[in-house]
Design a protein around this motif. Structure first.
Motif, PDB file in Angstrom:
ATOM      1  N   ARG A 161      46.680  15.089   6.799  1.00  0.00           N
ATOM      2  CA  ARG A 161      46.429  16.366   7.463  1.00  0.00           C
ATOM      3  C   ARG A 161      45.196  16.273   8.368  1.00  0.00           C
ATOM      4  O   ARG A 161      45.205  16.758   9.496  1.00  0.00           O
ATOM      5  CB  ARG A 161      46.246  17.460   6.411  1.00  0.00           C
ATOM      6  CG  ARG A 161      46.188  18.864   6.980  1.00  0.00           C
ATOM      7  CD  ARG A 161      45.980  19.900   5.881  1.00  0.00           C
ATOM      8  NE  ARG A 161      45.972  21.242   6.436  1.00  0.00           N
ATOM      9  CZ  ARG A 161      44.983  21.739   7.177  1.00  0.00           C
ATOM     10  NH1 ARG A 161      43.925  20.986   7.436  1.00  0.00           N
ATOM     11  NH2 ARG A 161      45.058  22.959   7.656  1.00  0.00           N
ATOM     12  N   ASP A 162      44.135  15.646   7.871  1.00  0.00           N
ATOM     13  CA  ASP A 162      42.921  15.479   8.667  1.00  0.00           C
ATOM     14  C   ASP A 162      43.193  14.682   9.941  1.00  0.00           C
ATOM     15  O   ASP A 162      42.514  14.864  10.953  1.00  0.00           O
ATOM     16  CB  ASP A 162      41.834  14.770   7.844  1.00  0.00           C
ATOM     17  CG  ASP A 162      41.264  15.668   6.755  1.00  0.00           C
ATOM     18  OD1 ASP A 162      41.517  16.889   6.799  1.00  0.00           O
ATOM     19  OD2 ASP A 162      40.573  15.154   5.852  1.00  0.00           O
ATOM     20  N   ALA A 163      44.172  13.791   9.877  1.00  0.00           N
ATOM     21  CA  ALA A 163      44.512  12.981  11.048  1.00  0.00           C
ATOM     22  C   ALA A 163      45.473  13.715  11.982  1.00  0.00           C
ATOM     23  O   ALA A 163      45.876  13.177  13.016  1.00  0.00           O
ATOM     24  CB  ALA A 163      45.114  11.644  10.613  1.00  0.00           C
ATOM     25  N   GLY A 164      45.885  14.907  11.592  1.00  0.00           N
ATOM     26  CA  GLY A 164      46.770  15.696  12.450  1.00  0.00           C
ATOM     27  C   GLY A 164      48.221  15.278  12.406  1.00  0.00           C
ATOM     28  O   GLY A 164      49.006  15.667  13.261  1.00  0.00           O
ATOM     29  N   LEU A 165      48.572  14.490  11.412  1.00  0.00           N
ATOM     30  CA  LEU A 165      49.944  13.973  11.352  1.00  0.00           C
ATOM     31  C   LEU A 165      50.880  14.890  10.565  1.00  0.00           C
ATOM     32  O   LEU A 165      52.088  14.854  10.757  1.00  0.00           O
ATOM     33  CB  LEU A 165      49.956  12.561  10.737  1.00  0.00           C
ATOM     34  CG  LEU A 165      49.082  11.546  11.478  1.00  0.00           C
ATOM     35  CD1 LEU A 165      49.140  10.183  10.787  1.00  0.00           C
ATOM     36  CD2 LEU A 165      49.512  11.429  12.933  1.00  0.00           C
ATOM     37  N   ILE A 166      50.326  15.691   9.670  1.00  0.00           N
ATOM     38  CA  ILE A 166      51.121  16.671   8.930  1.00  0.00           C
ATOM     39  C   ILE A 166      50.375  18.005   8.917  1.00  0.00           C
ATOM     40  O   ILE A 166      49.194  18.074   9.239  1.00  0.00           O
ATOM     41  CB  ILE A 166      51.418  16.214   7.481  1.00  0.00           C
ATOM     42  CG1 ILE A 166      50.135  16.160   6.650  1.00  0.00           C
ATOM     43  CG2 ILE A 166      52.117  14.863   7.459  1.00  0.00           C
ATOM     44  CD1 ILE A 166      50.368  15.845   5.186  1.00  0.00           C
ATOM     45  N   GLU A 167      51.085  19.040   8.534  1.00  0.00           N
ATOM     46  CA  GLU A 167      50.483  20.365   8.454  1.00  0.00           C
ATOM     47  C   GLU A 167      50.927  21.002   7.139  1.00  0.00           C
ATOM     48  O   GLU A 167      51.874  20.545   6.502  1.00  0.00           O
ATOM     49  CB  GLU A 167      50.914  21.206   9.659  1.00  0.00           C
ATOM     50  CG  GLU A 167      50.025  22.394   9.912  1.00  0.00           C
ATOM     51  CD  GLU A 167      48.552  22.063   9.805  1.00  0.00           C
ATOM     52  OE1 GLU A 167      47.989  22.389   8.742  1.00  0.00           O
ATOM     53  OE2 GLU A 167      47.960  21.516  10.742  1.00  0.00           O
ATOM     54  N   THR A 168      50.223  22.042   6.744  1.00  0.00           N
ATOM     55  CA  THR A 168      50.513  22.640   5.446  1.00  0.00           C
ATOM     56  C   THR A 168      50.411  24.157   5.517  1.00  0.00           C
ATOM     57  O   THR A 168      49.748  24.713   6.388  1.00  0.00           O
ATOM     58  CB  THR A 168      49.548  22.103   4.364  1.00  0.00           C
ATOM     59  OG1 THR A 168      49.935  22.644   3.106  1.00  0.00           O
ATOM     60  CG2 THR A 168      48.117  22.540   4.669  1.00  0.00           C
ATOM     61  N   GLU A 169      51.092  24.793   4.588  1.00  0.00           N
ATOM     62  CA  GLU A 169      51.017  26.243   4.480  1.00  0.00           C
ATOM     63  C   GLU A 169      51.288  26.627   3.041  1.00  0.00           C
ATOM     64  O   GLU A 169      52.156  26.040   2.386  1.00  0.00           O
ATOM     65  CB  GLU A 169      52.046  26.887   5.406  1.00  0.00           C
ATOM     66  CG  GLU A 169      51.986  28.388   5.439  1.00  0.00           C
ATOM     67  CD  GLU A 169      53.075  28.979   6.338  1.00  0.00           C
ATOM     68  OE1 GLU A 169      53.231  28.491   7.473  1.00  0.00           O
ATOM     69  OE2 GLU A 169      53.793  29.893   5.894  1.00  0.00           O
ATOM     70  N   LYS A 170      50.530  27.587   2.554  1.00  0.00           N
ATOM     71  CA  LYS A 170      50.721  28.011   1.177  1.00  0.00           C
ATOM     72  C   LYS A 170      51.595  29.253   1.143  1.00  0.00           C
ATOM     73  O   LYS A 170      51.411  30.190   1.928  1.00  0.00           O
ATOM     74  CB  LYS A 170      49.375  28.304   0.521  1.00  0.00           C
ATOM     75  CG  LYS A 170      49.493  28.531  -0.970  1.00  0.00           C
ATOM     76  CD  LYS A 170      48.203  28.196  -1.704  1.00  0.00           C
ATOM     77  CE  LYS A 170      48.454  28.154  -3.200  1.00  0.00           C
ATOM     78  NZ  LYS A 170      47.259  27.839  -3.966  1.00  0.00           N
ATOM     79  N   TRP A 184      54.768  19.754   6.223  1.00  0.00           N
ATOM     80  CA  TRP A 184      55.730  19.211   7.182  1.00  0.00           C
ATOM     81  C   TRP A 184      55.001  18.315   8.173  1.00  0.00           C
ATOM     82  O   TRP A 184      53.780  18.421   8.335  1.00  0.00           O
ATOM     83  CB  TRP A 184      56.452  20.348   7.915  1.00  0.00           C
ATOM     84  CG  TRP A 184      55.579  21.205   8.752  1.00  0.00           C
ATOM     85  CD1 TRP A 184      55.331  21.055  10.085  1.00  0.00           C
ATOM     86  CD2 TRP A 184      54.813  22.344   8.319  1.00  0.00           C
ATOM     87  NE1 TRP A 184      54.467  22.024  10.506  1.00  0.00           N
ATOM     88  CE2 TRP A 184      54.131  22.838   9.453  1.00  0.00           C
ATOM     89  CE3 TRP A 184      54.637  22.996   7.090  1.00  0.00           C
ATOM     90  CZ2 TRP A 184      53.284  23.950   9.387  1.00  0.00           C
ATOM     91  CZ3 TRP A 184      53.790  24.091   7.030  1.00  0.00           C
ATOM     92  CH2 TRP A 184      53.129  24.555   8.169  1.00  0.00           C
ATOM     93  N   ALA A 185      55.747  17.426   8.812  1.00  0.00           N
ATOM     94  CA  ALA A 185      55.169  16.525   9.806  1.00  0.00           C
ATOM     95  C   ALA A 185      54.979  17.282  11.117  1.00  0.00           C
ATOM     96  O   ALA A 185      55.862  18.025  11.557  1.00  0.00           O
ATOM     97  CB  ALA A 185      56.067  15.311  10.019  1.00  0.00           C
ATOM     98  N   THR A 186      53.830  17.121  11.743  1.00  0.00           N
ATOM     99  CA  THR A 186      53.589  17.711  13.060  1.00  0.00           C
ATOM    100  C   THR A 186      54.367  16.926  14.117  1.00  0.00           C
ATOM    101  O   THR A 186      54.879  15.833  13.854  1.00  0.00           O
ATOM    102  CB  THR A 186      52.098  17.669  13.420  1.00  0.00           C
ATOM    103  OG1 THR A 186      51.684  16.300  13.479  1.00  0.00           O
ATOM    104  CG2 THR A 186      51.264  18.405  12.380  1.00  0.00           C
ATOM    105  N   ASP A 187      54.447  17.490  15.315  1.00  0.00           N
ATOM    106  CA  ASP A 187      55.069  16.750  16.417  1.00  0.00           C
ATOM    107  C   ASP A 187      54.348  15.430  16.639  1.00  0.00           C
ATOM    108  O   ASP A 187      54.974  14.383  16.836  1.00  0.00           O
ATOM    109  CB  ASP A 187      55.024  17.587  17.705  1.00  0.00           C
ATOM    110  CG  ASP A 187      56.034  18.720  17.665  1.00  0.00           C
ATOM    111  OD1 ASP A 187      56.880  18.713  16.749  1.00  0.00           O
ATOM    112  OD2 ASP A 187      55.981  19.600  18.538  1.00  0.00           O
TER     113      ASP A 187
END
Lengths: 119, 119
Positions: B86-95, B103-106
């Motif tokens: 997540r810190d690398a911007g490769l995935i994102e999260t939501e609670k 999920w994976a970011t673009d």
DNA sequence: CATATACATCGATGATCGTCAATGGGTTCG
DNA sequence: CGAACCCATTGACGATCATCGATGTATATG
């Protein structure tokens, strides 16, 4: 911009309705992801990435004696990083007389250019 | 196959004729190579690469409770790796409720597909 | 409110990594 | 042969990393 989570279109889940979903299978086998992770790790160090970039940019193999002054680290450290890049198949080397020459392999060049848009 | 070194077409060098050549400038700035190296490092671990691959494969965000059993590591370790991705911007999260969805970011998806041919 | 669940965070531990001084092997030159 | 040079290797050290048990923070349930 990142993908819009499908989540937004779903009702909030209750504890009574379990979260479990069926997962799509991973595309990479464990073996392939190990190999790929290894290559990414080799390129995933600032010094080594700059080395690979520098070598990929040259029309001819480059002498270590020309490469070393481009980096703040000492000679053994340079040698160490070159070995890691070589073990990952990203660069190649040849000794000629007292000098060692390095160049980026096709693999190294194409990995670098595949990845450059993310810089 | 790797590039044929130009070296083969050159005569052996003598100590008296210095090895020094003029180097082509690196294409990546120090700043950009730092950023890129960081992303490659995040993806350059077998567990995290498999996580990214798994998430990129899903049509919908995935609950951590579904993700965790896919890996031999324990829950805190999974959480740790997810944070790095997540810190690398490769995935994102939501609670959502008691569950966390990832999920994976673009960015993550396209980096992964750019790099997959090297597996 | 009390309990249960999901998951992030903390703290500790052993492994791996980046770095450098010292050394060694191989080559060239006088 | 002996000195000078290039560079790989070794060994050591501090930093970072992967891992896990314990704990904390929400949220949901009864």
């Amino acid at each position: 911009m990142t993908a819009i989570p499908v989540l937004d279109r779903l009702p909030p889940r209750r504890k009574s309705e379990p979260c479990c979903a069926s997962l799509a299978a991973p595309a990479l086998s464990a073996q392939k992801s190990d190999l790929l992770a290894n290559r990414l790790k080799a390129a995933g160090d600032p010094t080594r990435l700059r080395m690979l970039d520098l070598l990929a940019q040259q029309p001819e193999p480059i002498c270590v004696c020309d490469l070393t002054p481009q980096f703040p680290q000492n000679q053994p450290t340079i040698s160490h990083h070159l070995k890691l890049l070589r073990d990952a198949g990203l660069i190649e080397t040849e000794k000629r007389g007292i000098w060692s020459y390095y160049w980026a392999t096709d693999e190294g060049k194409s990995l670098l250019s595949a990845v450059k848009p993310f810089a």
